[in-house]
Write a protein that holds these residues in place. Sequence first.
Motif, PDB file in Angstrom:
ATOM      1  N   GLY A   1       0.780  -1.224   0.000  1.00 20.91           N
ATOM      2  CA  GLY A   1       0.000   0.000   0.000  1.00 20.91           C
ATOM      3  C   GLY A   1       0.810   1.272   0.000  1.00 20.91           C
ATOM      4  N   LYS A   2       2.130   1.142  -0.107  1.00 22.70           N
ATOM      5  CA  LYS A   2       2.993   2.317  -0.090  1.00 22.70           C
ATOM      6  C   LYS A   2       3.831   2.385  -1.355  1.00 22.70           C
ATOM      7  N   GLN A   3       4.348   3.578  -1.601  1.00 18.96           N
ATOM      8  CA  GLN A   3       5.215   3.749  -2.760  1.00 18.96           C
ATOM      9  C   GLN A   3       6.614   3.205  -2.461  1.00 18.96           C
ATOM     10  N   ARG A   4       7.303   2.876  -3.516  1.00 20.28           N
ATOM     11  CA  ARG A   4       8.683   2.444  -3.364  1.00 20.28           C
ATOM     12  C   ARG A   4       9.511   3.620  -2.866  1.00 20.28           C
ATOM     13  N   GLU A   5      10.384   3.338  -1.902  1.00 21.93           N
ATOM     14  CA  GLU A   5      11.200   4.400  -1.331  1.00 21.93           C
ATOM     15  C   GLU A   5      12.665   3.994  -1.304  1.00 21.93           C
ATOM     16  N   LEU A   6      13.517   5.004  -1.373  1.00 22.65           N
ATOM     17  CA  LEU A   6      14.940   4.768  -1.281  1.00 22.65           C
ATOM     18  C   LEU A   6      15.319   4.415   0.146  1.00 22.65           C
ATOM     19  N   VAL A   7      16.105   3.368   0.287  1.00 19.55           N
ATOM     20  CA  VAL A   7      16.617   2.975   1.593  1.00 19.55           C
ATOM     21  C   VAL A   7      18.043   3.484   1.769  1.00 19.55           C
ATOM     22  N   ALA A   8      18.885   3.164   0.812  1.00 17.26           N
ATOM     23  CA  ALA A   8      20.292   3.568   0.891  1.00 17.26           C
ATOM     24  C   ALA A   8      20.889   3.512  -0.506  1.00 17.26           C
ATOM     25  N   VAL A   9      21.864   4.383  -0.741  1.00 12.93           N
ATOM     26  CA  VAL A   9      22.544   4.391  -2.020  1.00 12.93           C
ATOM     27  C   VAL A   9      24.002   4.751  -1.785  1.00 12.93           C
ATOM     28  N   ILE A  10      24.863   4.121  -2.572  1.00  8.00           N
ATOM     29  CA  ILE A  10      26.282   4.429  -2.492  1.00  8.00           C
ATOM     30  C   ILE A  10      26.786   4.681  -3.910  1.00  8.00           C
ATOM     31  N   SER A  11      27.317   5.864  -4.118  1.00  5.71           N
ATOM     32  CA  SER A  11      27.797   6.264  -5.433  1.00  5.71           C
ATOM     33  C   SER A  11      29.318   6.331  -5.421  1.00  5.71           C
ATOM     34  N   SER A  12      29.887   6.145  -6.582  1.00  5.89           N
ATOM     35  CA  SER A  12      31.338   6.146  -6.693  1.00  5.89           C
ATOM     36  C   SER A  12      31.934   7.445  -6.155  1.00  5.89           C
ATOM     37  N   GLY A  13      32.891   7.297  -5.258  1.00  8.59           N
ATOM     38  CA  GLY A  13      33.587   8.463  -4.735  1.00  8.59           C
ATOM     39  C   GLY A  13      32.803   9.304  -3.759  1.00  8.59           C
ATOM     40  N   GLN A  14      31.651   8.827  -3.322  1.00  6.86           N
ATOM     41  CA  GLN A  14      30.817   9.597  -2.402  1.00  6.86           C
ATOM     42  C   GLN A  14      30.467   8.778  -1.169  1.00  6.86           C
ATOM     43  N   SER A  15      30.093   9.475  -0.131  1.00  7.33           N
ATOM     44  CA  SER A  15      29.636   8.792   1.074  1.00  7.33           C
ATOM     45  C   SER A  15      28.236   8.234   0.838  1.00  7.33           C
ATOM     46  N   PRO A  16      27.906   7.168   1.518  1.00  9.02           N
ATOM     47  CA  PRO A  16      26.561   6.604   1.364  1.00  9.02           C
ATOM     48  C   PRO A  16      25.478   7.568   1.863  1.00  9.02           C
ATOM     49  N   ASN A  17      24.317   7.452   1.272  1.00 12.19           N
ATOM     50  CA  ASN A  17      23.144   8.188   1.736  1.00 12.19           C
ATOM     51  C   ASN A  17      22.099   7.198   2.222  1.00 12.19           C
ATOM     52  N   TYR A  18      21.450   7.564   3.315  1.00 18.86           N
ATOM     53  CA  TYR A  18      20.448   6.685   3.915  1.00 18.86           C
ATOM     54  C   TYR A  18      19.136   7.433   4.136  1.00 18.86           C
ATOM     55  N   ALA A  19      18.062   6.678   4.067  1.00 15.83           N
ATOM     56  CA  ALA A  19      16.789   7.231   4.513  1.00 15.83           C
ATOM     57  C   ALA A  19      16.883   7.487   6.014  1.00 15.83           C
ATOM     58  N   ASP A  20      16.232   8.524   6.469  1.00 15.04           N
ATOM     59  CA  ASP A  20      16.295   8.867   7.896  1.00 15.04           C
ATOM     60  C   ASP A  20      15.839   7.707   8.775  1.00 15.04           C
ATOM     61  N   SER A  21      14.900   6.946   8.288  1.00 10.49           N
ATOM     62  CA  SER A  21      14.322   5.870   9.089  1.00 10.49           C
ATOM     63  C   SER A  21      15.290   4.713   9.333  1.00 10.49           C
ATOM     64  N   VAL A  22      16.361   4.638   8.562  1.00  7.40           N
ATOM     65  CA  VAL A  22      17.289   3.510   8.730  1.00  7.40           C
ATOM     66  C   VAL A  22      18.680   3.944   9.177  1.00  7.40           C
ATOM     67  N   LYS A  23      18.890   5.234   9.291  1.00 10.23           N
ATOM     68  CA  LYS A  23      20.210   5.723   9.702  1.00 10.23           C
ATOM     69  C   LYS A  23      20.595   5.143  11.052  1.00 10.23           C
ATOM     70  N   GLY A  24      21.838   4.687  11.138  1.00 13.34           N
ATOM     71  CA  GLY A  24      22.335   4.115  12.375  1.00 13.34           C
ATOM     72  C   GLY A  24      22.009   2.647  12.544  1.00 13.34           C
ATOM     73  N   ARG A  25      21.152   2.115  11.676  1.00 15.45           N
ATOM     74  CA  ARG A  25      20.774   0.705  11.778  1.00 15.45           C
ATOM     75  C   ARG A  25      21.208  -0.101  10.552  1.00 15.45           C
ATOM     76  N   PHE A  26      21.158   0.531   9.395  1.00 17.50           N
ATOM     77  CA  PHE A  26      21.507  -0.148   8.147  1.00 17.50           C
ATOM     78  C   PHE A  26      22.846   0.381   7.639  1.00 17.50           C
ATOM     79  N   THR A  27      23.583  -0.502   6.985  1.00 20.28           N
ATOM     80  CA  THR A  27      24.849  -0.113   6.374  1.00 20.28           C
ATOM     81  C   THR A  27      24.918  -0.665   4.965  1.00 20.28           C
ATOM     82  N   ILE A  28      25.167   0.222   4.014  1.00 18.11           N
ATOM     83  CA  ILE A  28      25.328  -0.193   2.622  1.00 18.11           C
ATOM     84  C   ILE A  28      26.816  -0.206   2.291  1.00 18.11           C
TER      85      ILE A  28
END
Length: 119
Positions: A42-69
């Motif tokens: 019932g919800k839209q697809r959402e970004l959880v985490a992404v890691i791009s070349s040469g950049q620090s990973p980005n996380y959804a606020d809801s998973v910060k501190g719990r998930f690691t990409i």
Amino acid sequence: QVQLRVSGGGLVQPGGSLRLSCAASGSRFSFYAMGWYRQAPGKQRELVAVISSGQSPNYADSVKGRFTISRDNAKNTVYLQMNSLRPEDTAVYYCNFRRVVLASDYDYWGQGTQVTVSS
């Protein structure tokens, strides 16, 4: 033909951990970004985490501190370590790999894997 193969997922109790992997096959090139998305019923697809070349990973606020990409470029593989899982993390998780060629984005998606957090 690039194919993304997802492994991991399953049923885990609240507070537990899971690790997802997504590996690309059939690719002769590297990917700019590798990420994970999720879609709950019932919800839209959402970004959880992404890691791009040469950049620090980005996380959804809801998973910060719990998930690691993390990513292994030599293996064209991305991982998602999920700790302290909560029932609200229940969703189908998808991996996404992106190439950037001449300023155009090319996205590749893996099949979804179900993650269920429940006691």
